[in-house]
Design an enzyme around this catalytic site. Structure first.
Site, PDB file in Angstrom:
ATOM      1  N   CYS A 147      -1.229 125.341  42.911  1.00 18.20           N
ATOM      2  CA  CYS A 147      -0.121 125.571  43.835  1.00 18.20           C
ATOM      3  C   CYS A 147       0.384 127.016  43.816  1.00 18.20           C
ATOM      4  O   CYS A 147       1.106 127.429  44.716  1.00 18.20           O
ATOM      5  CB  CYS A 147       1.022 124.612  43.523  1.00 18.20           C
ATOM      6  SG  CYS A 147       0.592 122.874  43.756  1.00 18.20           S
ATOM      7  N   HIS A 182       7.569 127.198  46.605  1.00 17.54           N
ATOM      8  CA  HIS A 182       6.508 126.209  46.749  1.00 17.54           C
ATOM      9  C   HIS A 182       7.140 124.853  47.037  1.00 17.54           C
ATOM     10  O   HIS A 182       8.118 124.462  46.410  1.00 17.54           O
ATOM     11  CB  HIS A 182       5.677 126.156  45.471  1.00 17.54           C
ATOM     12  CG  HIS A 182       4.718 125.016  45.425  1.00 17.54           C
ATOM     13  ND1 HIS A 182       3.799 124.772  46.436  1.00 17.54           N
ATOM     14  CD2 HIS A 182       4.545 124.018  44.509  1.00 17.54           C
ATOM     15  CE1 HIS A 182       3.098 123.694  46.131  1.00 17.54           C
ATOM     16  NE2 HIS A 182       3.528 123.221  44.971  1.00 17.54           N
ATOM     17  N   ASN A 200       3.317 118.395  50.033  1.00 16.92           N
ATOM     18  CA  ASN A 200       2.786 119.477  49.211  1.00 16.92           C
ATOM     19  C   ASN A 200       1.371 119.800  49.667  1.00 16.92           C
ATOM     20  O   ASN A 200       0.435 119.050  49.407  1.00 16.92           O
ATOM     21  CB  ASN A 200       2.800 119.054  47.741  1.00 16.92           C
ATOM     22  CG  ASN A 200       2.324 120.154  46.806  1.00 16.92           C
ATOM     23  OD1 ASN A 200       1.829 121.187  47.246  1.00 16.92           O
ATOM     24  ND2 ASN A 200       2.470 119.927  45.513  1.00 16.92           N
TER      25      ASN A 200
END
Length: 348
Positions: free
Chosen positions: A134, A273, A303
């Site tokens: 990520c 994020h 996500n």
């Protein structure tokens, strides 16, 4: 016989004057999202969960899924790249380098960047993939900025793209609710005024087993046994990952702010994020930011791993003004985490 100087070096004037600093500035943002939406209501029919449970714990309402079996991460990344070219009004032959941040490459090799280079016709570009889960886009942005700052490259594409649905177990209610597919990226170009100012990045391999995909590499190559054991899907130990993410993202953002004498009033936008709304809220609170300064689209996309930060930049592009102070931050498997401080290069 001594070598003669080239014409360019012989003609270059000698000067003791300090050369202006070359900054790597974001000049365009592009994206690609699959059309299909996987809602919380859809997931209620697949696993033992509920819309209320997902929304209150993550902030997610729906996510995009690339259902076409003939399409992969490179197709989404190429879609984002083509939009960048169109918006910037340049041809693909002008691109010098392509960096694709991803944990779901089309294949182990060739690199997804090579496939994107071919699909968009960037015949003069070289490139490579960067794997940092990520945090991938954040790490790739720093890497691409250094190519620009070296003075050797004029146009570098940095793309975050992941087809997370390809490695999600849709019988595992702890992970299948979290992830979606998508791609977004930026074009970096030299600037004497704006661009990337500072970046702090960290890794901690001690905790790598808490968020990983155990199968598919040289340690556990594909076999009937690894497939039966579901080792080619995401594995996540949610609670310790959450605790580490909350602390790491907040700490590294404060570190970047202190290094650059920034207060919450000085930061125009936080681009976090998009993993969990509670992590985002905790980070913003620690930085002293009001909610209107925080970019959030996790409710619509979930996500998307390396694509979350550039997708936020795309969604907020019209609200950004030249000179805005922006902090980007991420946390991912590895563990990897970091924060980047930049000033926006365009807008009213």
């Amino acid at each position: 016989m001594s070598a003669q100087p080239s014409r360019s070096s012989a003609a270059r004037p000698r000067t003791n004057e300090a050369q202006p600093r070359i900054n790597a500035a974001i000049t365009t943002v592009g994206h690609f999202l699959p059309d299909e939406r996987l809602t919380n209501a859809d997931l209620e029919k697949m696993v033992d969960t509920s819309d209320e449970w997902i929304r209150t714990r993550t902030g997610i309402r729906e996510r995009r899924i690339l259902r076409d079996e003939d399409k992969a991460t490179s197709d989404m990344a190429a879609g984002a790249a083509k939009e960048i070219l169109e918006k910037r009004g340049i041809g693909p032959e002008e691109i010098d380098a392509i960096i694709v941040a991803t944990v779901t490459p089309d294949m182990l090799f060739p690199a997804t960047a090579c496939l994107v280079q071919n699909k968009i016709g960037a015949t003069n570009a070289w490139g490579f993939d960067l794997s940092a889960a990520c945090s991938g886009f954040l790490f790739a942005l720093t890497t691409g900025s250094q190519l620009i700052e070296s003075g050797r490259y004029e146009k570098v594409m940095v793309i975050g793209a992941d087809k997370m649905s390809s490695i999600v177990d849709y019988t595992d209610r702890t992970t299948c609710i979290l992830f979606g597919d998508g791609a977004a990226g930026v074009l970096l170009e030299p600037s004497e005024e704006h661009g990337l100012v500072d970046a702090v990045q960290h890794v901690d391999g001690e905790h790598g087993d808490l968020l990983c995909m155990k199968g598919g590499g040289s340690l556990n190559p594909p076999t009937h046994q690894t497939v039966d054991a579901k080792m080619h899907y995401i594995h996540q130990d949610g609670r310790p990952v959450f605790r580490h993410a909350v602390t790491a993202m907040a700490d590294v953002c404060v570190e970047v702010m202190e290094r650059n004498d920034l207060t919450g009033d000085d930061v125009d936008f936080l681009v976090p994020h998009q993993a969990n709304l509670r992590i985002i809220d905790a980070t913003a609170k620690r930085m002293g930011l009001t909610s209107d300064k925080v970019m959030i689209n996790i409710d619509r996309y979930g996500n998307t791993t390396a694509a979350t930060i550039p997708l936020c930049l795309y969604d907020w592009e019209d609200e950004l003004s030249k000179g805005d102070n922006i902090v980007l931050t991420a946390f991912g498997g590895g563990f990897t985490w970091g924060a980047t401080y930049l000033t926006w290069a365009y807008g009213e």
